[in-house]
Scaffold this active site. Structure first.
Site, PDB file in Angstrom:
ATOM      1  N   GLU A 175       0.827  -1.199   0.000  1.00  0.00           N
ATOM      2  CA  GLU A 175       0.000   0.000   0.000  1.00  0.00           C
ATOM      3  C   GLU A 175       0.865   1.254   0.000  1.00  0.00           C
ATOM      4  O   GLU A 175       1.774   1.380   0.824  1.00  0.00           O
ATOM      5  CB  GLU A 175      -0.916   0.018   1.232  1.00  0.00           C
ATOM      6  N   CYS A 176       0.603   2.161  -0.899  1.00  0.00           N
ATOM      7  CA  CYS A 176       1.237   3.478  -0.984  1.00  0.00           C
ATOM      8  C   CYS A 176       2.766   3.367  -0.945  1.00  0.00           C
ATOM      9  O   CYS A 176       3.369   2.999  -1.932  1.00  0.00           O
ATOM     10  CB  CYS A 176       0.704   4.407   0.120  1.00  0.00           C
ATOM     11  N   GLY A 177       3.410   3.652   0.184  1.00  0.00           N
ATOM     12  CA  GLY A 177       4.863   3.562   0.250  1.00  0.00           C
ATOM     13  C   GLY A 177       5.375   2.174  -0.092  1.00  0.00           C
ATOM     14  O   GLY A 177       6.408   2.017  -0.758  1.00  0.00           O
TER      15      GLY A 177
END
Length: 454
Positions: free
Chosen positions: A336-338
């Protein structure tokens, strides 16, 4: 159940909620109370200050993610045994979805949990004008939850002058004030505070915040207000099915969870959902460890700031190759994301480009502006993790963007209904920018655990 609780909220972001919340938590701890804290909304960083620096159990409560009944259940389950719970509001008191809806706002959380509110008002540069400002907020308080005011960034001498006027005109107690202290500096990045580890002498600063808070705020009055909270009404059943023991003598499935300075954005309730399914969490550091933990059945790469540690992550080639091989070998993975950024070929930063895991043929770079911000609902085009037609809720906040964000899902804003394609999803992986709140659709975790158990 009887639960002593209070919320610190404000007319707008940047009013000093986090600093004053930390000051109050510090004082309550020093008084020998078993304290718990909640952050309203999807913010990861503020609870880190509570947990890591102050040692206070902290969780997120979000009425958009979990609805009214489940939000009350989470409060009772996670913090019901604490002597007192302090909630920290989000943005302005009435700012919810899209900045216009009640759902997701600090006030909605206070309504749902029947929590008394202390309004933290930054009155720097104001005199008598603060009274109509506060009066306006009180006029929207339909449930009469605002029980007091703390005036921030005001001198002690002027406080003594204005306090009786505020109390006389508004019939509302002013429980104290907080002056501007140059030795207290919680620096910000984008729309959030910098990480606790990035701020020098953070423990000393928060101890100092507690000292200042005790001197100018009536802490006993706050305890009284918190103690007058109505009983919390909620079901007492377990939120989700629990399967803590492995069946047939088999070992528990082991989930490798990236957790260090670069990857630290996790909803605690997301991790608890895995544990309730009998999953053993094995934490590791992509920054420091040379390879993934042994005998793992899944990988979770959460959000964070990999761009700040791009050089160190890139130089740890052993870990990068370990994750790449595991994914190529079919080990189920969530990113997720990073964590999604980490799986790319490269991260392009202002200091140069750095090779990453290379699990996907794409790069990420800073676009110089906020690419996505706010709540989303995500639906798969082909049902893998979710039943057909169902959605999972989440939040996006990122300045970096990918040359390939994926197209297996559709994300939609809950208020404007603007939508776009996103995410790389198949039977055994889900990668993308949205930070998902798994409790909004527990089938997501059910599917992943099944994949881990194959």
């Amino acid at each position: 159940m009887k639960l002593t609780r209070v919320m610190l909220a404000a007319p707008k972001s940047g009013s000093g909620k986090t600093l004053l919340t930390c000051g109050l938590l510090q004082v309550l701890k020093e008084d020998g109370l078993q304290v718990g804290s909640c952050k309203c909304g999807p913010d990861y960083i503020d609870p880190m200050f509570h947990r890591r620096v102050l040692g206070v159990p902290a969780t997120n409560l979000d009425t958009f993610f979990t609805g009214e009944e489940q939000t009350r259940e989470l409060l009772a389950e996670n913090l019901g045994e604490r002597d007192i719970v302090v909630m920290e509001g989000v943005m302005g008191l009435y700012d919810g979805l899209g900045g216009t809806e009640k759902e997701g706002s600090a006030y909605h959380l206070a309504q749902v949990t029947k929590t008394p509110i202390l309004l933290v008002v930054d009155v720097h540069g104001m005199g008598y004008s603060m009274i109509p400002l506060i009066a306006g907020f009180l006029s929207y308080d339909r449930d009469k939850l605002v029980k007091g005011v703390i005036l921030n960034r005001i001198s002690g001498s002027f406080f003594e002058t204005i306090k009786p006027l505020v109390e006389k005109e508004l019939s509302l107690p002013v429980v104290g004030y907080f002056e501007t202290h140059k030795d207290l500096t919680l620096e910000s990045r984008h729309l959030g505070l910098k990480m606790p580890e990035e701020i020098a002498s953070i423990k000393e600063q928060l101890t100092l915040a507690g000292d200042y808070f005790r001197k100018t705020v009536d802490v006993e009055r706050i305890k009284t207000i918190a103690g007058e909270a109505e009983e919390l009404e909620c079901r007492t059943r377990a939120l989700y099915a629990t399967n803590e023991k492995s069946e047939g003598g088999k070992r528990k499935p082991r989930l490798a969870v990236a957790r260090d300075d670069a990857f630290c954005f996790y909803y605690e309730e997301n991790l608890k959902l895995f544990q309730r399914q009998g999953v053993e969490l094995v934490f590791f550091s992509p920054l420091k460890d040379k390879a993934l933990p042994e005998e793992i059945d899944g990988i979770l790469l959460g959000g964070g700031y990999p761009e700040l540690y791009a050089k160190e992550l890139s130089e740890n080639r052993g870990m990068r190759m370990s994750i790449r091989r595991a994914i190529q070998d079919g080990i189920p993975s969530l990113a997720e994301c990073g964590g999604f950024m980490y799986l790319h070929e490269e991260i392009e930063t202002e200091n140069g480009s750095y090779p990453m895991v290379g699990a996907m043929d794409a790069t990420v770079s800073n676009r110089g502006k906020l690419v996505r911000f706010g709540y989303v609902e995500v639906e798969e085009k082909i049902p893998y993790f979710l039943p057909e037609g169902e959605r999972i809720r989440g939040h996006e906040f990122h300045y970096y963007d990918s040359t390939d964000n994926g197209s297996v899902c559709v994300a939609e804003k809950p208020t404007s209904h603007r939508s776009w394609q996103c995410c790389h999803v198949a039977e055994n992986h889900w990668w993308g920018f949205p930070h998902l709140y798994y409790g909004s659709n527990p089938h997501f975790v059910d599917h992943f655990v099944q994949q881990m158990s194959h």
